[in-house]
Design a protein around this motif. Structure first.
Motif, mmCIF file in Angstrom:
data_model
loop_
_atom_site.group_PDB
_atom_site.id
_atom_site.type_symbol
_atom_site.label_atom_id
_atom_site.label_comp_id
_atom_site.label_asym_id
_atom_site.label_seq_id
_atom_site.Cartn_x
_atom_site.Cartn_y
_atom_site.Cartn_z
ATOM 1 N N SER A 107 10.795 -20.924 6.149
ATOM 2 C CA SER A 107 12.217 -20.926 5.795
ATOM 3 C C SER A 107 13.019 -20.166 6.838
ATOM 4 C CB SER A 107 12.419 -20.286 4.407
ATOM 5 O OG SER A 107 11.778 -21.066 3.427
ATOM 6 N N LEU A 108 14.101 -20.793 7.282
ATOM 7 C CA LEU A 108 14.984 -20.153 8.262
ATOM 8 C C LEU A 108 15.910 -19.189 7.527
ATOM 9 C CD1 LEU A 108 15.149 -20.860 11.397
ATOM 10 C CD2 LEU A 108 13.795 -22.402 10.022
ATOM 11 N N SER A 109 15.590 -17.898 7.648
ATOM 12 C CA SER A 109 16.500 -16.863 7.168
ATOM 13 C C SER A 109 17.367 -16.490 8.372
ATOM 14 C CB SER A 109 15.684 -15.685 6.625
ATOM 15 O OG SER A 109 16.512 -14.607 6.271
ATOM 16 N N GLY A 110 17.453 -15.229 8.735
ATOM 17 C CA GLY A 110 18.255 -14.832 9.889
ATOM 18 C C GLY A 110 18.391 -13.317 9.859
ATOM 19 N N THR A 111 18.947 -12.742 10.925
ATOM 20 C CA THR A 111 19.096 -11.278 10.943
ATOM 21 C C THR A 111 19.971 -10.799 9.779
ATOM 22 O OG1 THR A 111 20.839 -11.618 12.573
ATOM 23 C CG2 THR A 111 18.710 -10.925 13.416
ATOM 24 N N ALA A 112 20.906 -11.664 9.337
ATOM 25 C CA ALA A 112 21.753 -11.301 8.187
ATOM 26 C C ALA A 112 20.918 -11.180 6.913
ATOM 27 C CB ALA A 112 22.860 -12.340 8.000
ATOM 28 N N GLY A 113 19.675 -11.637 6.957
ATOM 29 C CA GLY A 113 18.763 -11.502 5.825
ATOM 30 C C GLY A 113 18.006 -10.191 5.834
ATOM 31 N N LYS A 114 18.250 -9.330 6.835
ATOM 32 C CA LYS A 114 17.608 -8.012 6.862
ATOM 33 C C LYS A 114 18.621 -6.887 7.015
ATOM 34 C CE LYS A 114 12.808 -7.971 8.341
ATOM 35 N NZ LYS A 114 11.889 -7.603 9.422
ATOM 36 N N GLU A 115 19.800 -7.241 7.532
ATOM 37 C CA GLU A 115 20.860 -6.242 7.672
ATOM 38 C C GLU A 115 22.164 -6.871 7.197
ATOM 39 O OE1 GLU A 115 19.363 -3.527 11.428
ATOM 40 O OE2 GLU A 115 21.348 -4.448 11.482
ATOM 41 N N GLY A 116 22.889 -6.130 6.374
ATOM 42 C CA GLY A 116 24.160 -6.652 5.894
ATOM 43 C C GLY A 116 25.060 -7.024 7.063
ATOM 44 N N MET A 117 25.810 -8.129 6.893
ATOM 45 C CA MET A 117 26.656 -8.593 7.991
ATOM 46 C C MET A 117 28.102 -8.631 7.514
ATOM 47 S SD MET A 117 26.146 -11.996 10.241
ATOM 48 C CE MET A 117 27.004 -12.186 11.783
ATOM 49 N N PRO A 118 28.965 -7.764 8.066
ATOM 50 C CA PRO A 118 30.360 -7.768 7.638
ATOM 51 C C PRO A 118 30.978 -9.166 7.744
ATOM 52 C CG PRO A 118 29.937 -5.909 9.092
ATOM 53 C CD PRO A 118 28.692 -6.743 9.090
ATOM 54 N N LEU A 119 31.774 -9.532 6.763
ATOM 55 C CA LEU A 119 32.494 -10.810 6.674
ATOM 56 C C LEU A 119 31.577 -11.988 6.320
ATOM 57 C CD1 LEU A 119 34.827 -10.442 9.823
ATOM 58 C CD2 LEU A 119 35.213 -9.617 7.499
ATOM 59 N N ARG A 120 30.326 -11.700 5.970
ATOM 60 C CA ARG A 120 29.362 -12.755 5.637
ATOM 61 C C ARG A 120 28.507 -12.340 4.441
ATOM 62 N NH1 ARG A 120 31.064 -16.589 7.979
ATOM 63 N NH2 ARG A 120 30.961 -16.932 10.202
ATOM 64 N N ALA A 121 29.177 -11.817 3.389
ATOM 65 C CA ALA A 121 28.414 -11.292 2.244
ATOM 66 C C ALA A 121 27.531 -12.367 1.614
ATOM 67 C CB ALA A 121 29.372 -10.729 1.201
ATOM 68 N N ALA A 122 28.080 -13.557 1.428
ATOM 69 C CA ALA A 122 27.318 -14.599 0.719
ATOM 70 C C ALA A 122 26.116 -15.027 1.552
ATOM 71 C CB ALA A 122 28.224 -15.791 0.419
ATOM 72 N N LEU A 123 26.335 -15.229 2.850
ATOM 73 C CA LEU A 123 25.226 -15.669 3.714
ATOM 74 C C LEU A 123 24.135 -14.598 3.741
ATOM 75 C CD1 LEU A 123 24.422 -18.024 5.726
ATOM 76 C CD2 LEU A 123 25.011 -16.400 7.519
ATOM 77 N N SER A 124 24.551 -13.340 3.891
ATOM 78 C CA SER A 124 23.586 -12.254 3.961
ATOM 79 C C SER A 124 22.783 -12.172 2.664
ATOM 80 C CB SER A 124 24.327 -10.938 4.243
ATOM 81 O OG SER A 124 23.414 -9.896 4.431
ATOM 82 N N ALA A 125 23.477 -12.258 1.525
ATOM 83 C CA ALA A 125 22.787 -12.187 0.229
ATOM 84 C C ALA A 125 21.817 -13.356 0.082
ATOM 85 C CB ALA A 125 23.817 -12.189 -0.899
ATOM 86 N N ALA A 126 22.236 -14.548 0.484
ATOM 87 C CA ALA A 126 21.362 -15.729 0.351
ATOM 88 C C ALA A 126 20.138 -15.607 1.255
ATOM 89 C CB ALA A 126 22.145 -16.995 0.697
ATOM 90 N N LYS A 127 20.342 -15.121 2.478
ATOM 91 C CA LYS A 127 19.219 -15.036 3.428
ATOM 92 C C LYS A 127 18.241 -13.923 3.038
ATOM 93 C CE LYS A 127 20.434 -18.382 6.319
ATOM 94 N NZ LYS A 127 19.697 -19.658 6.331
ATOM 95 N N TRP A 128 18.751 -12.835 2.377
ATOM 96 C CA TRP A 128 17.839 -11.828 1.805
ATOM 97 C C TRP A 128 17.049 -12.469 0.666
ATOM 98 C CZ3 TRP A 128 17.545 -6.114 1.857
ATOM 99 C CH2 TRP A 128 18.236 -5.539 2.934
ATOM 100 N N GLY A 129 17.772 -13.234 -0.159
ATOM 101 C CA GLY A 129 17.114 -13.895 -1.294
ATOM 102 C C GLY A 129 16.000 -14.818 -0.836
ATOM 103 N N LEU A 130 16.240 -15.486 0.270
ATOM 104 C CA LEU A 130 15.245 -16.427 0.806
ATOM 105 C C LEU A 130 13.958 -15.694 1.186
ATOM 106 C CD1 LEU A 130 14.990 -19.409 1.508
ATOM 107 C CD2 LEU A 130 16.135 -18.965 3.676
#
Ligand SMILES: NC(=O)c1ccc[n+]([C@@H]2O[C@H](COP(=O)([O-])OP(=O)(O)OC[C@H]3O[C@@H](n4cnc5c(N)ncnc54)[C@H](OP(=O)(O)O)[C@@H]3O)[C@@H](O)[C@H]2O)c1
Length: 259
Positions: free
Chosen positions: A139-162
């Motif tokens: 599954s393609l997560s991303g750095t936003a899946g390990k560190e919160g990313m300002p202005l991208r709360a939903a993406l970051s939360a989804a990529k952590w969830g993944l």
């Protein structure tokens, strides 16, 4: 050939990263089903790949719809007889906004593609993989899946969830010979990356060039990845070269994150 005769599904194959993964898998001997929402995008992607010798299936499905996902998986099983590899590579980045301004409908749309879609695809292929006693999910997560990313709360939360979904599958399905891993790219050269620079520049009242430089400065290697480099990492995770790796969240950011 590292993936000889393996049967693979690549979700989000119409575009940059998914497209490169499909071609790399094919070149390593796999049969590949390209999956995306829009038939015209998929057909164009397949035409471009066929210029490089690619032969494979094209299956239209919206991964946020359970019935379409199950139908897509049934089609691949009918055609190929089994499923060895699933790559969750669809994405929807959503708007560039602070959380207090993020509409619930935008939050829901990001969750639907980046988290609910992979859940539905994993759920559907796992039934087949458990029957087979083998399988591999990337599954393609991303750095936003390990560190919160300002202005991208939903993406970051989804990529952590993944990543949580990935670890849970690794534990639940490991006894059936099934592996699951997440790959965490930083920036990858793609039409989407340019869009990210432009949107962030607007939100932060700066220029796309400054935003790009900020991301580059954060990376130890000082550059972004190409889709082909991401594809090679996926070949590694899909092949027996990584046979003891499961439940892993593999950083792929040129050192933008190191934990
Ligand atoms: N590019 C980067 O810098 C970067 C960095 C880190 C992580 N990633 C992750 O890597 C993956 C690929 O990124 P990308 O930049 O190549 O492309 P992307 O813009 O994230 O989209 C990839 C594909 O997803 C498909 N898609 C979107 N919604 C879908 C749905 N409901 N059902 C089925 N397919 C759907 C789109 O095809 P259709 O519109 O035709 O359906 C598109 O071709 C994503 O998960 C992304 O989050 C990318």
């Amino acid at each position: 050939m590292k993936l000889k005769d393996r049967k693979a599904i690549v979700i989000g194959a119409a575009q940059a990263i998914g497209n490169a993964i499909a071609l790399a898998f094919f070149e390593e001997g796999a049969d590949v089903a390209l999956v995306g929402r829009h038939s015209n995008n998929l057909s164009e992607a397949r035409r471009n790949l066929s210029n490089k010798g690619f032969e494979g299936l094209e299956v239209v499905a919206d991964i946020t719809d359970e019935a379409q996902v199950d139908k897509m998986v049934d089609t691949v099983i009918e055609e190929y007889g089994r499923i060895d590899i699933l790559v969750n590579c669809a994405g929807h980045i959503g708007p560039t906004l602070p959380l207090q301004e993020l509409k619930k409908s935008d939050w829901d749309a990001v969750m639907a593609v980046n988290l609910t879609g992979p859940y539905l695809c994993c759920k559907s292929v796992l039934k087949q993989m458990i029957k087979q006693g083998s399988g591999n999910i990337i599954s393609l997560s991303g750095t936003a899946g390990k560190e919160g990313m300002p202005l991208r709360a939903a993406l970051s939360a989804a990529k952590w969830g993944l990543r949580g979904l990935t670890q849970t599958i690794a534990r639940e399905a490991g006894p059936y010979g099934i592996r699951a891993n997440a790959l965490l790219p930083g920036g990858v050269y793609s039409p989407r990356l340019q869009h990210v620079f432009e949107e962030r520049a607007l939100a932060l009242n700066t220029t796309p060039e400054d935003v790009e430089q900020g991301f580059l400065d954060a990376s130890a290697l000082g550059r972004f990845a190409s889709p082909e480099e991401v594809a090679r990492a996926c070949v590694f995770l899909a092949s027996d070269d990584s046979s003891m790796i499961t439940g892993e969240s593999l950083n792929f950011s040129g050192g933008a994150i190191m934990h």
